[in-house]
Design a protein around this motif. Structure first.
Motif, PDB file in Angstrom:
ATOM      1  N   ASN A 111       0.774  -1.050   0.021  1.00 59.09           N
ATOM      2  CA  ASN A 111      -0.055  -0.194   0.219  1.00 59.09           C
ATOM      3  C   ASN A 111       1.076   1.012   0.141  1.00 59.09           C
ATOM      4  O   ASN A 111       1.345   1.134   0.655  1.00 59.09           O
ATOM      5  N   GLY A 112       0.476   2.246  -0.562  1.00 59.09           N
ATOM      6  CA  GLY A 112       1.174   3.284  -1.481  1.00 59.09           C
ATOM      7  C   GLY A 112       2.551   3.064  -1.863  1.00 59.09           C
ATOM      8  O   GLY A 112       3.253   4.346  -1.508  1.00 59.09           O
ATOM      9  N   LYS A 163       1.650   2.557  -7.244  1.00 51.13           N
ATOM     10  CA  LYS A 163       0.831   2.136  -8.001  1.00 51.13           C
ATOM     11  C   LYS A 163      -0.218   3.132  -8.782  1.00 51.13           C
ATOM     12  O   LYS A 163      -0.313   3.336 -10.387  1.00 51.13           O
ATOM     13  N   THR A 164      -1.257   3.251  -7.894  1.00 49.73           N
ATOM     14  CA  THR A 164      -2.360   4.315  -9.110  1.00 49.73           C
ATOM     15  C   THR A 164      -1.399   5.627  -8.995  1.00 49.73           C
ATOM     16  O   THR A 164      -1.780   6.248 -10.013  1.00 49.73           O
ATOM     17  N   THR A 165      -0.308   6.257  -8.426  1.00 51.57           N
ATOM     18  CA  THR A 165       0.101   7.561  -8.865  1.00 51.57           C
ATOM     19  C   THR A 165       0.778   7.710 -10.517  1.00 51.57           C
ATOM     20  O   THR A 165       0.325   7.720 -11.243  1.00 51.57           O
ATOM     21  N   GLN A 203      -9.702   2.887  -9.024  1.00 53.15           N
ATOM     22  CA  GLN A 203      -9.589   1.623  -8.151  1.00 53.15           C
ATOM     23  C   GLN A 203     -10.922   1.462  -7.365  1.00 53.15           C
ATOM     24  O   GLN A 203     -11.374   1.379  -6.672  1.00 53.15           O
TER      25      GLN A 203
HETATM   26  N1  LIG Z   1      -3.358  13.542  -3.835  1.00 55.07           N
HETATM   27  C1  LIG Z   1      -2.814  13.014  -3.748  1.00 55.07           C
HETATM   28  N2  LIG Z   1      -1.809  14.201  -2.608  1.00 55.07           N
HETATM   29  C2  LIG Z   1      -1.279  13.514  -1.564  1.00 55.07           C
HETATM   30  N3  LIG Z   1      -0.780  12.732  -1.315  1.00 55.07           N
HETATM   31  C3  LIG Z   1      -0.334  11.231  -2.100  1.00 55.07           C
HETATM   32  C4  LIG Z   1      -2.178  12.134  -2.928  1.00 55.07           C
HETATM   33  N4  LIG Z   1      -2.151  10.866  -3.899  1.00 55.07           N
HETATM   34  C5  LIG Z   1      -1.061  10.103  -3.292  1.00 55.07           C
HETATM   35  N5  LIG Z   1      -0.398   9.799  -2.096  1.00 55.07           N
HETATM   36  C6  LIG Z   1       0.486   9.637  -1.429  1.00 55.07           C
HETATM   37  O1  LIG Z   1       1.120   8.655  -2.519  1.00 55.07           O
HETATM   38  C7  LIG Z   1       1.918   7.467  -2.155  1.00 55.07           C
HETATM   39  C8  LIG Z   1       1.086   6.726  -3.178  1.00 55.07           C
HETATM   40  O2  LIG Z   1      -0.748   6.700  -3.343  1.00 55.07           O
HETATM   41  P1  LIG Z   1      -0.733   5.201  -4.493  1.00 55.07           P
HETATM   42  O3  LIG Z   1      -2.403   6.194  -4.521  1.00 55.07           O
HETATM   43  O4  LIG Z   1      -0.300   5.703  -5.601  1.00 55.07           O
HETATM   44  O5  LIG Z   1      -0.454   4.075  -3.643  1.00 55.07           O
HETATM   45  P2  LIG Z   1      -1.139   3.162  -4.341  1.00 55.07           P
HETATM   46  O6  LIG Z   1       0.601   2.256  -4.446  1.00 55.07           O
HETATM   47  O7  LIG Z   1      -2.155   2.881  -5.293  1.00 55.07           O
HETATM   48  O8  LIG Z   1      -1.321   1.967  -2.652  1.00 55.07           O
HETATM   49  P3  LIG Z   1      -2.448   0.936  -3.235  1.00 55.07           P
HETATM   50  O9  LIG Z   1      -2.543   0.005  -2.992  1.00 55.07           O
HETATM   51  O10 LIG Z   1      -2.619   1.476  -1.093  1.00 55.07           O
HETATM   52  O11 LIG Z   1      -3.767   2.070  -3.684  1.00 55.07           O
HETATM   53  C9  LIG Z   1       0.569   7.168  -0.952  1.00 55.07           C
HETATM   54  O12 LIG Z   1       1.121   7.700   0.382  1.00 55.07           O
HETATM   55  C10 LIG Z   1      -0.637   8.424  -0.918  1.00 55.07           C
HETATM   56  O13 LIG Z   1      -0.752   8.802   0.241  1.00 55.07           O
END
Ligand SMILES: Nc1ncnc2c1ncn2[C@@H]1O[C@H](COP(=O)(O)OP(=O)(O)OP(=O)(O)O)[C@@H](O)[C@H]1O
Ligand SMILES: [Mg+2]
Lengths: 254, 287
Positions: A39-40, A43-45, A86
């Motif tokens: 988590n974090g 991936k989504t970013t 997601q």
């Molecule tokens: N718009 C935003 N503003 C501030 N922080 C963000 C934002 N989007 C994501 N983050 C932070 O960036 C990091 C990466 O987030 P991301 O959503 O890409 O993780 P992920 O790999 O998709 O996680 P998950 O498995 O929980 O979906 C995390 O620490 C998240 O809190």
């Protein structure tokens, strides 16, 4: 020869938090690549960066050798890349069929001018679109729910609908953000079978997935992201067998 | 009989305004509280043109429509940048600015004293003096407006507008442009309000800022809430019902000094009651 999708040197910070840290990888055409990581991990970013929803601080994305930097989400869909969310982001007040129709490529009648001054041609074109949309719904097993509002669909049906909406764009590279999460085993099998079928139809899929059993069953290749950086890329067996990655992935749980 | 005609004419003009507000607020979700300002600009443009004799009715109406298209696009632009709640604040400011202008720009609007003596509408050289003639005119305008609204809502463009209201980002992810659609909808809403303004000025022959103030904008929102958002029938029912209610009140023999207050009480009460107990309005969907 350049890669199908290529990401190089992407950095992005939210305030003080470095979500992507020199992130780079490439995937080949065809097949299912699974993007995994705790988590974090970012991936989504990275999905947001690839699809133009987020402009990274630095770095590049190229598709079929063509740079995508600075393009709008709309232009990137036209270039052939579409993504799901997601948290689904379906249009809850619209019917399942309308959700899919909305994503079909633009044709005449989508402008107010066409709607007002060519009403019959617009209605005809829309009937064709409805036919196309029903076919896509049938493809994901939702033909029977076409006329139902999304808010009345089950969670599993909504997940299938996001895939139908994604297919409607006509994109060849599909980025799916956790299409299987939260599903009971029946619906899970349905989604996995659908993803395999899409691969068979020539789509390329990049899928964020947490469940290792699912990854093992569908992935041709696995990319492991950690703290915004690509740590490893390989076959499912290689990645899952790596004790160092398992330690990161499951952390204190093991 | 004249009484009935007058009610029908005003109700039909307000249907055009209801369509305008429903399109912008109900369908696209641009929460404007300044539609009465656009209505006013349409009314004053037609009033000025006819009073000065520079244009006859139809060209003046067309000019008002074009001006209101531009104005409505301009004042809706902030909604492309700021999110819902903040847009209400900017829209509120626009309404206040407009009222201040209508009240103080004596040369263009007659100021707080209003603009008397606006000539009746004319078509192809013949002046329409009779109430019946004007009713025919407003009925035609309303019918055209309803037809346009219906055609838009059933077309793919209408689907896109509804989707934008729910989730702009998801529309963008589907490869669709959001900006152009919002601007087009704002333009249409502006045209409806401009035409309604022109009809209003020529029918009443006297206009003043009180018809185009914040209360009037809120009345338009009340019409959408009571009639119901996003449906043609809701946009028609709301104005007809809300304009009939004050008349019904007069049957209760309320002293005239309380009439205006009781109207505000009625509208305010309706707004609260519908928001709480019937958010989808009588014939529509929830805002
Ligand atoms: N718009 C935003 N503003 C501030 N922080 C963000 C934002 N989007 C994501 N983050 C932070 O960036 C990091 C990466 O987030 P991301 O959503 O890409 O993780 P992920 O790999 O998709 O996680 P998950 O498995 O929980 O979906 C995390 O620490 C998240 O809190
Ligand atoms: Mg995520």
């Amino acid at each position: 020869m350049s890669a199908y999708l290529e990401i190089a040197g992407v950095n992005h910070s939210f305030g003080g938090l470095q979500a992507l840290n020199d992130c780079g990888f490439a995937i080949a055409e065809g097949g299912i690549a699974c993007l995994v990581g705790p988590n974090g991990a970012g991936k989504t970013t990275i999905f947001n960066v690839i699809t133009g929803f987020l402009r990274p601080d630095t770095g590049h994305v190229a598709f079929r050798g063509r740079p995508l930097d600075g393009l709008t989400p709309q232009a990137i869909v036209r270039a052939g890349i579409a993504r799901s969310f997601q948290n689904l982001r379906l249009f809850a007040d619209l019917t399942a069929c309308d959700n899919v129709m909305l994503a079909l490529p633009e044709r005449a009648g989508e402008t107010p001018f066409g709607a007002l001054f060519r009403p019959f041609a617009t209605a005809r074109a829309d009937r064709r679109r409805r036919g196309d949309a029903l076919q896509l719904l049938d493809h994901v097993g939702l033909a029977a729910r076409a006329a139902d509002r999304v808010r009345n669909l089950s969670y599993g049906e909504q997940k299938l609908l996001t895939i139908a909406r994604l297919l409607a764009t006509g994109a060849e590279l599909l980025l799916l953000d956790e299409p299987a999460s939260g599903l009971a085993s029946g619906a899970l099998d349905q989604v996995m079978a659908l993803l395999r079928r899409l691969r068979g139809e020539g789509k390329t899929l990049l899928v964020v997935e947490h469940n290792t059993r699912v990854v093992q069953q569908i992935a041709d290749e696995v990319l492991f992201l950690h703290q915004g950086h690509l740590l490893a890329q390989g076959s499912p067996a290689q990645i899952i067998a790596d004790p160092a990655l398992a330690e990161i992935y499951f952390g204190g749980a093991l | 009989m004249d009484y009935l005609y007058s009610y029908l004419i005003l109700a039909e003009i307000y249907v055009l305004l209801g369509l305008s507000t429903n399109l912008l607020v109900g369908v696209v979700g641009i929460f404007s509280v300044s539609q009465a300002a656009v209505f006013g600009v349409g009314a004053y443009i037609v009033g000025d043109c006819l009073l000065s004799g520079t244009l006859s009715f139809l060209p003046a109406l067309a000019l008002a429509a074009v001006a209101c298209v531009l104005l409505n696009v301009l004042i809706s632009l902030p909604s492309l940048r700021v999110s819902g709640d903040y847009f209400v604040v900017t829209s509120f400011g626009i309404q206040l600015l407009a009222t201040a202008t209508f009240t103080n720009w004596t040369w263009g609007t007659g100021g707080a004293n209003g603009m008397p003596g606006v000539p009746p509408p004319d078509l192809f050289g013949a002046s329409i003096e009779s109430t019946r003639g004007i009713l025919a005119l407003t009925t035609m305008a309303m019918t055209l407006g309803c037809l346009a609204f219906w055609l838009i809502l059933r077309a793919p463009f209408g689907r896109k507008l509804r989707a934008i209201r729910e989730d702009e980002l998801a529309v963008a992810a589907a490869g669709k442009g959001v900006l152009g659609a919002k601007v087009s909808a704002a333009a249409m809403a502006g045209a409806f309000a401009g035409v309604a303004g022109g009809l209003y000025a020529t029918y009443l022959s006297f206009i003043d800022p009180s018809s185009f103030d914040l209360d009037a904008s809120i009345l338009l929102l009340t019409m959408v809430v009571v009639g119901g958002a996003r449906t043609l029938w809701g946009s028609i029912l709301g104005p007809f019902l809300l304009l009939a209610l004050p008349q019904a009140l007069t049957l209760l023999a309320i002293p005239t000094t309380y009439a205006a207050t009781s109207r505000q009480l009625l509208y305010g009460g309706l707004l609260i009651a519908f928001a709480l107990f019937r958010p989808q309005g009588l014939l529509g969907e929830r805002l």
